[in-house]
Design an enzyme around this catalytic site. Structure first.
Site, PDB file in Angstrom:
ATOM      1  CE  LYS A  19      -0.961  -0.020   4.970  1.00 60.33           C
ATOM      2  NZ  LYS A  19       0.254   0.663   5.370  1.00 60.33           N
ATOM      3  NE  ARG A  94      -1.844   0.049  11.119  1.00 57.32           N
ATOM      4  CZ  ARG A  94      -0.863   0.476  10.299  1.00 57.32           C
ATOM      5  NH1 ARG A  94      -0.841   1.695   9.846  1.00 57.32           N
ATOM      6  NH2 ARG A  94       0.081  -0.365   9.917  1.00 57.32           N
ATOM      7  NE  ARG A 132       9.036  -4.100   3.868  1.00 59.92           N
ATOM      8  CZ  ARG A 132       7.791  -3.711   4.045  1.00 59.92           C
ATOM      9  NH1 ARG A 132       6.989  -3.545   3.008  1.00 59.92           N
ATOM     10  NH2 ARG A 132       7.316  -3.483   5.244  1.00 59.92           N
ATOM     11  NE  ARG A 166       9.411  -1.203   8.456  1.00 58.44           N
ATOM     12  CZ  ARG A 166       8.180  -1.025   8.040  1.00 58.44           C
ATOM     13  NH1 ARG A 166       7.946  -0.611   6.813  1.00 58.44           N
ATOM     14  NH2 ARG A 166       7.159  -1.240   8.828  1.00 58.44           N
ATOM     15  NE  ARG A 177       3.907  -3.930  11.204  1.00 60.07           N
ATOM     16  CZ  ARG A 177       4.627  -3.731  10.096  1.00 60.07           C
ATOM     17  NH1 ARG A 177       5.689  -4.461   9.853  1.00 60.07           N
ATOM     18  NH2 ARG A 177       4.268  -2.805   9.245  1.00 60.07           N
TER      19      ARG A 177
HETATM   20  P1  AMP Z   1       3.130   1.030   8.701  1.00 56.47           P
HETATM   21  O1  AMP Z   1       4.368   1.690   8.199  1.00 56.47           O
HETATM   22  O2  AMP Z   1       1.866   1.658   8.158  1.00 56.47           O
HETATM   23  O3  AMP Z   1       3.158  -0.474   8.513  1.00 56.47           O
HETATM   24  O4  AMP Z   1       3.069   1.291  10.283  1.00 56.47           O
HETATM   25  C1  AMP Z   1       4.120   0.862  11.122  1.00 56.47           C
HETATM   26  C2  AMP Z   1       3.670   0.888  12.581  1.00 56.47           C
HETATM   27  O5  AMP Z   1       3.287   2.223  12.952  1.00 56.47           O
HETATM   28  C3  AMP Z   1       2.444   0.042  12.898  1.00 56.47           C
HETATM   29  O6  AMP Z   1       2.781  -1.320  13.129  1.00 56.47           O
HETATM   30  C4  AMP Z   1       1.924   0.742  14.164  1.00 56.47           C
HETATM   31  O7  AMP Z   1       2.709   0.395  15.295  1.00 56.47           O
HETATM   32  C5  AMP Z   1       2.188   2.211  13.862  1.00 56.47           C
HETATM   33  N1  AMP Z   1       1.034   2.837  13.174  1.00 56.47           N
HETATM   34  C6  AMP Z   1       0.973   3.323  11.903  1.00 56.47           C
HETATM   35  N2  AMP Z   1      -0.230   3.834  11.633  1.00 56.47           N
HETATM   36  C7  AMP Z   1      -0.965   3.675  12.768  1.00 56.47           C
HETATM   37  C8  AMP Z   1      -2.321   3.963  13.115  1.00 56.47           C
HETATM   38  N3  AMP Z   1      -3.170   4.512  12.230  1.00 56.47           N
HETATM   39  N4  AMP Z   1      -2.727   3.652  14.366  1.00 56.47           N
HETATM   40  C9  AMP Z   1      -1.906   3.111  15.280  1.00 56.47           C
HETATM   41  N5  AMP Z   1      -0.633   2.774  15.014  1.00 56.47           N
HETATM   42  C10 AMP Z   1      -0.152   3.050  13.763  1.00 56.47           C
END
Ligand code: AMP
Length: 222
Positions: A19, A94, A132, A166, A177
């Site tokens: 995404k 989310r 990754r 990462r 996750r």
């Molecule tokens: P992402 O890069 O979108 O996969 O997000 C990485 C991490 O950031 C997630 O596993 C959450 O710990 C935190 N995170 C990102 N967006 C949100 C959100 N909308 N609500 C809560 N935690 C978030």
């Protein structure tokens, strides 16, 4: 596409669904910013503000950062002038409380809301995410299962031999996750589906194929 109507595009997909990449391509195509809450949170976590330590700890275990922190970050980012024509939200909302909060924010602004799901089977996601890695020199993204550099130890793009994984990409964290995604985010998809705002795209294909389907859908509704 009718660029006179400001659009709020919400991109939803499990970790590793692509995404982020699709949001970036779409952002360049539509000329509106991509707002990744994961990127914003990583930035805050790497600094030394009041919340940095808490956010870092949550992200490292794969949990969700508290809604109140997200609410402040999203409110402030969406009020920036580059969002006037529209924006793409990558990773927000989310959970259902975040959906409700976003609705209240969008009510005052007059955006056309569209939600895109990028769907990918879980076994593929695990390989995508755990495999990754990226080049520290230029940021090029690779995958040890699907996309290795031509010469194992050297970046194809810039020749660097310095690669980074990462820190939240190990399998346990990824499973956490995915669990959060199933518990908290799938109800968000149901909610938007019931409101006829959801477009679902099969993400288990090449980036270009997914992007073509995405833009084809969007051109029908925007
Ligand atoms: P992402 O890069 O979108 O996969 O997000 C990485 C991490 O950031 C997630 O596993 C959450 O710990 C935190 N995170 C990102 N967006 C949100 C959100 N909308 N609500 C809560 N935690 C978030």
């Amino acid at each position: 596409m009718d660029s006179s109507v400001p659009v709020a595009i919400v991109m939803i997909g499990p970790p590793g669904s692509g995404k982020g990449t699709q949001s970036s391509k779409l952002s360049a195509f539509l000329g509106i910013p991509k707002i990744s809450t994961g990127d914003i949170l990583r930035q805050v976590a790497s600094g030394s503000s009041r919340n940095s330590e808490e956010i870092r700890a949550i992200m490292e275990t794969g949990g969700l950062v508290p809604d109140s922190i997200l609410a402040d970050l999203v409110t402030s980012r969406l009020s920036e002038p580059d969002c006037k024509k529209g924006f793409i939200l990558d990773g927000y909302p989310r959970n259902i409380d975040q959906v409700i909060f976003l609705e209240s924010l969008l009510q005052v602004k007059n955006y056309k809301l569209l939600v895109v799901e990028i769907a990918v089977p879980e076994d593929v996601l695990l390989k995508r995410v755990t495999g990754r890695f990226s080049c520290r020199g230029c940021g090029a993204i690779y995958n040890k299962y699907f996309l290795r550099p031509r010469n194992e130890k050297i970046c194809d793009q810039c020749g660097s031999a310095d690669f980074a994984y990462r820190s939240d990409d190990n399998e346990l964290v990824v499973r956490e996750r995915l669990r959060e995604y199933t518990l908290q985010t799938l109800p968000v998809l149901d909610y938007y589906k019931a409101k006829h705002l959801l477009v679902s795209v099969d993400g288990n294909r090449s980036l270009d194929e997914v992007y073509d389907e995405l833009t084809c859908h969007l051109s029908k509704v925007l």
